[in-house]
Design a protein around this motif. Structure first.
Motif, PDB file in Angstrom:
ATOM      1  N   SER A  98       0.835  -1.201   0.000  1.00 19.10           N
ATOM      2  CA  SER A  98       0.000   0.000   0.000  1.00 19.10           C
ATOM      3  C   SER A  98       0.867   1.247   0.000  1.00 19.10           C
TER       4      SER A  98
ATOM      5  N   ARG B 285       0.216   5.812   0.242  1.00 26.24           N
ATOM      6  CA  ARG B 285      -0.675   6.965   0.253  1.00 26.24           C
ATOM      7  C   ARG B 285       0.061   8.134  -0.382  1.00 26.24           C
TER       8      ARG B 285
ATOM      9  N   ARG C 196      -9.566  -0.404  -5.174  1.00 25.61           N
ATOM     10  CA  ARG C 196      -8.271  -0.505  -4.501  1.00 25.61           C
ATOM     11  C   ARG C 196      -7.726   0.870  -4.103  1.00 25.61           C
TER      12      ARG C 196
ATOM     13  N   SER D  31      -5.080   7.004  -1.446  1.00 27.43           N
ATOM     14  CA  SER D  31      -4.639   5.814  -0.731  1.00 27.43           C
ATOM     15  C   SER D  31      -4.822   4.614  -1.642  1.00 27.43           C
ATOM     16  N   MET D  32      -3.760   3.847  -1.786  1.00 28.72           N
ATOM     17  CA  MET D  32      -3.776   2.724  -2.720  1.00 28.72           C
ATOM     18  C   MET D  32      -3.418   1.452  -1.978  1.00 28.72           C
ATOM     19  N   THR D  33      -4.163   0.390  -2.219  1.00 29.27           N
ATOM     20  CA  THR D  33      -3.901  -0.892  -1.585  1.00 29.27           C
ATOM     21  C   THR D  33      -3.830  -1.977  -2.649  1.00 29.27           C
ATOM     22  N   SER D  34      -3.381  -3.169  -2.223  1.00 33.05           N
ATOM     23  CA  SER D  34      -3.295  -4.332  -3.119  1.00 33.05           C
ATOM     24  C   SER D  34      -2.621  -3.961  -4.438  1.00 33.05           C
ATOM     25  N   LEU D  35      -1.514  -3.282  -4.329  1.00 31.65           N
ATOM     26  CA  LEU D  35      -0.832  -2.793  -5.526  1.00 31.65           C
ATOM     27  C   LEU D  35      -0.263  -3.933  -6.349  1.00 31.65           C
TER      28      LEU D  35
END
Length: 112
Positions: A17, A19, A66, A81-85
């Motif tokens: 993740s 941000r 995501r 905010s970025m997840t599971s990149l």
């Protein structure tokens, strides 16, 4: 002319993740919307997410689900905010106020 400064990019492993921050030199409420875009090598710049003055939010594939866009009005900052990149998320990420103003971008690299 508003100055936009992106930060928060870097190298992250797949599944990780980050941000990102977009700091504006003026009140973000002066602009109808603030958007986050990305551009990978050899590809066109594409919309990731956008938030309007009224708080409406628009997410685009392929990061929809995501990412979360949010803002800190007091500090004139919009976050992504970025997840599971994934490796395919590797790109330079830019913010814009849709009046010709773009930041310099922040590099996101997803790699093991």
């Amino acid at each position: 002319q508003v100055q936009l400064v992106e930060s928060g990019g870097g190298l992250v492993q797949p599944g990780g993740s980050l941000r990102l921050s977009c700091a504006a030199s003026e009140s973000i409420f002066k602009f109808y919307a603030v958007g986050w875009y990305r551009q990978a090598p050899g590809k066109q710049r594409e919309l990731v997410a956008r938030i309007t003055r009224g708080g409406s939010i628009d997410y685009q594939d392929p990061m929809k689900g995501r990412v979360t866009i949010s803002r800190d009005n007091a500090n004139n900052t919009v976050y992504l905010s970025m997840t599971s990149l994934k490796p395919e998320d590797t790109a330079v990420y830019y913010c814009t106020t849709y009046n010709g103003n773009w930041g310099q971008g922040t590099q996101v690299t997803v790699s093991s």
